[in-house]
Each structure stands twice: as structure tokens, then as C-alpha cells.
Design a protein around this motif. Structure first.
Motif, PDB file in Angstrom:
ATOM      1  N   ILE A 175       0.785  -1.117   0.046  1.00  0.00           N
ATOM      2  CA  ILE A 175       0.024   0.058  -0.041  1.00  0.00           C
ATOM      3  C   ILE A 175       0.880   1.311   0.105  1.00  0.00           C
ATOM      4  CG2 ILE A 175      -1.627   1.258   1.223  1.00  0.00           C
ATOM      5  CD1 ILE A 175      -2.678  -1.549   2.414  1.00  0.00           C
ATOM      6  N   ARG A 176       2.103   1.229   0.822  1.00  0.00           N
ATOM      7  CA  ARG A 176       2.840   2.378   0.921  1.00  0.00           C
ATOM      8  C   ARG A 176       3.518   2.661  -0.314  1.00  0.00           C
ATOM      9  NH1 ARG A 176       5.191   1.049   5.309  1.00  0.00           N
ATOM     10  NH2 ARG A 176       6.926  -0.016   4.479  1.00  0.00           N
ATOM     11  N   GLN A 177       3.924   1.569  -1.173  1.00  0.00           N
ATOM     12  CA  GLN A 177       4.549   1.642  -2.453  1.00  0.00           C
ATOM     13  C   GLN A 177       3.788   2.269  -3.464  1.00  0.00           C
ATOM     14  OE1 GLN A 177       6.108  -2.076  -3.101  1.00  0.00           O
ATOM     15  NE2 GLN A 177       8.105  -1.760  -2.027  1.00  0.00           N
ATOM     16  N   ALA A 178       2.468   1.783  -3.241  1.00  0.00           N
ATOM     17  CA  ALA A 178       1.360   2.336  -4.137  1.00  0.00           C
ATOM     18  C   ALA A 178       0.982   3.913  -3.962  1.00  0.00           C
ATOM     19  CB  ALA A 178       0.222   1.532  -4.347  1.00  0.00           C
ATOM     20  N   GLY A 179       1.493   4.581  -2.859  1.00  0.00           N
ATOM     21  CA  GLY A 179       0.961   5.758  -2.736  1.00  0.00           C
ATOM     22  C   GLY A 179      -0.144   5.958  -1.626  1.00  0.00           C
ATOM     23  N   GLY A 180      -0.664   4.814  -1.074  1.00  0.00           N
ATOM     24  CA  GLY A 180      -1.795   4.974  -0.353  1.00  0.00           C
ATOM     25  C   GLY A 180      -1.362   5.037   1.269  1.00  0.00           C
ATOM     26  N   VAL A 181      -2.262   5.563   2.051  1.00  0.00           N
ATOM     27  CA  VAL A 181      -1.976   6.027   3.442  1.00  0.00           C
ATOM     28  C   VAL A 181      -2.926   5.019   4.032  1.00  0.00           C
ATOM     29  CG1 VAL A 181      -2.061   7.706   5.236  1.00  0.00           C
ATOM     30  CG2 VAL A 181      -1.858   8.317   2.580  1.00  0.00           C
ATOM     31  N   LEU A 182      -2.395   3.918   4.636  1.00  0.00           N
ATOM     32  CA  LEU A 182      -3.075   2.831   5.452  1.00  0.00           C
ATOM     33  C   LEU A 182      -3.290   3.404   7.194  1.00  0.00           C
ATOM     34  CD1 LEU A 182      -4.240   0.001   5.750  1.00  0.00           C
ATOM     35  CD2 LEU A 182      -2.077  -0.760   6.345  1.00  0.00           C
ATOM     36  N   THR A 183      -4.390   3.722   7.065  1.00  0.00           N
ATOM     37  CA  THR A 183      -5.049   4.270   8.533  1.00  0.00           C
ATOM     38  C   THR A 183      -5.344   3.369   9.652  1.00  0.00           C
ATOM     39  OG1 THR A 183      -7.046   4.954   7.865  1.00  0.00           O
ATOM     40  CG2 THR A 183      -4.996   6.769   7.581  1.00  0.00           C
TER      41      THR A 183
END
Length: 269
Positions: free
Chosen positions: A105-113
Motif C-alpha cells: 500500500i505504501r509503495q502504491a502511494g496509499g495511506v493505510l490508517t
């Protein structure tokens, strides 16, 4: 609110219930991070969402091959700069898979909350029997000697509390610096007695995955003996590891309290 629901498919597709050989043939690619070709979901890469909820599974201590495939598709760009909530169903052994999912998720630019984890009922020893029965036969009901397989219905019903919270916090979904929306609802409660079996299992699977991959692609004759030995090792080793872990974990909690706490919440970041 407007909801866009997408199913993740791949080529090839994966059967359910599984056949034994097809199930174990997935291990090397799942562990090595070599997903199949994703089928387009119809998402517009230019589209942006206020919130993305990703439902996924754990295969061989790794994110499942379909969800790994999604992150190789151009459509994964829809996660960029967007709040993401992870929802997974697994046995109690899931920390390694969670770490890899956070990385994807981080590599895709998402922000896992937030991460929500549902675990199979019955604990590790019972799940050793009920989980394969569920995967290979599709049977969930309790038997004469075994409880029902999969996630308990009351745990599934309990997911409603997360939906209620998300509806009430809709104005926060797209905030500039998103923080957790669900932390106080106890979305994850991991039994740390599963940490030792997971560490041992990860080492064994990594070894077999590398050897099997050197012997060819899925279905290749050269890697069939490797998969066969892995199956036999898993059947023999796992009950021993679970039993030893049950004995050693109380000791490790005393010697290494930071590494083996009694319970732990799975941090989203």
C-alpha cells in the motif's frame, strides 16, 4: 455517499474449493512475490476516492496472489494519496502478511490508517484441521469432533460497528493528514502465541519457495517433488511447532516481553 465495488480477478483464476495440488502450487509464487496477470477491474486510473477499503486474504503467510496482482496493475494508482483501510480474514498467523500488505500500500502511494483482522474460530490447533477442510471441501459446518470452520458469525456481525463509525466520520475521510478512524474500536487483537510458529513457518516456506522456483513455473514436473516434500513437511512440522510454541511462549514472554506481549494490536502504518 457513492460506492464503487470492484472484484479482483487474475489469469489464471483460482478455484474454490481448492484441489490439494493447486493449493500448494501457489506457495512459491505467493511467498516470492510473483503474482499472476491481473484482470482489469474497470477502475479509471485518473479517478480519485475519499476512502478505499481493501479486502484480502492470507496465503502461506503472504498476501494472496490476486491482491498482489492488483498492486502490479496500472489501476493501483487510484490509491495514491488516499486513505486506505485493510480488512483481512486469516488464521491467527498473519503478522508477516500484514507487514507485506502495508509495504504494498505504501509503495502504491496509499495511506493505510486502519487494519481490521478477522481470525478463524477455535484457535491455532483446531484451525490446523478446520481450515484445510474448509479450503479443500468448502464445508463450514461443525462436525462430530470439530467446531465450525472460518470466522464466527458474531465476529462477522460485529463488523457493523466499523461501518457505523465510518458513516459518522465521513467528513474526515479526505483530510490532509489522515489519522486512524477505528483505533478505539479494537479492530485487531492478535494472539501473540502465534508469533513463534509464524517465524518458524516463514523460514521453512521461504526455503521451499526458493528451491521450487528454481525448478520451474507452476505445473512444471521438476518442481512437483519439491512441492510434495513441502506438503509432507508442513503436515508433520506444524503440529509439533504449535505444541512447542504453546510451551515456550510463556517463557519467552518473561525473557522477551517486548517481542512477545500477551496481546498486541496491529498498527496500521
Amino acid at each position: 455517499m457513492e460506492i464503487s465495488w470492484r472484484a479482483i480477478e487474475t489469469v489464471p483464476r483460482y478455484p474454490y474449493p481448492w484441489r490439494v495440488r493447486e493449493f500448494f502450487e501457489c506457495m512459491p509464487e505467493a511467498v516470492n512475490g510473483e503474482p499472476p496477470t491481473p484482470v482489469p477491474t474497470g477502475l479509471d486510473p485518473a479517478e480519485r476516492f475519499d476512502l478505499v477499503i481493501i479486502g484480502w486474504q492470507v496465503w502461506f503467510l503472504s498476501p494472496s496472489l490476486p491482491i498482489q496482482a492488483f498492486f502490479t496493475a496500472a489501476e493501483a494508482v487510484v490509491l495514491r494519496g488516499t486513505r486506505v483501510i485493510s480488512v483481512t480474514c486469516c488464521r491467527e498467523i498473519c503478522q508477516r502478511a500484514q507487514a507485506r500488505m502495508r509495504m504494498l500500500i505504501r509503495q502504491a502511494g496509499g495511506v493505510l490508517t486502519d487494519s481490521i483482522v478477522l481470525t478463524h474460530q477455535g484457535g491455532s490447533m483446531v484451525g490446523y484441521l478446520t481450515a484445510p477442510r474448509l479450503m479443500l471441501s468448502g464445508r463450514r459446518e461443525a462436525g462430530a469432533l470439530l467446531p465450525a470452520a472460518g470466522v464466527a458469525q458474531h465476529d462477522i456481525d460485529g463488523l457493523a460497528r466499523f461501518g457505523v463509525r465510518l458513516r459518522k466520520t465521513q467528513n474526515r475521510w479526505a483530510e490532509a493528514e489522515p489519522g486512524s478512524l477505528l483505533a478505539d474500536l479494537a479492530p485487531t487483537d492478535i494472539n501473540t502465541s502465534a508469533l513463534l510458529p509464524e517465524m518458524i513457518g516463514a523460514a521453512v516456506m521461504t526455503l521451499f519457495a526458493r528451491v521450487a522456483r528454481r525448478c520451474g513455473r507452476p505445473g512444471g514436473l521438476l518442481r512437483l517433488p519439491v512441492i510434495g516434500v513441502f506438503m509432507l513437511t508442513l503436515v508433520i512440522l506444524l503440529p509439533v511447532v504449535l505444541a512447542v510454541s504453546a510451551l515456550l511462549t510463556p517463557v519467552l514472554r518473561i525473557l522477551l516481553p517486548s517481542r512477545f506481549p500477551r496481546r498486541t494490536a496491529n498498527a496500521p502504518g
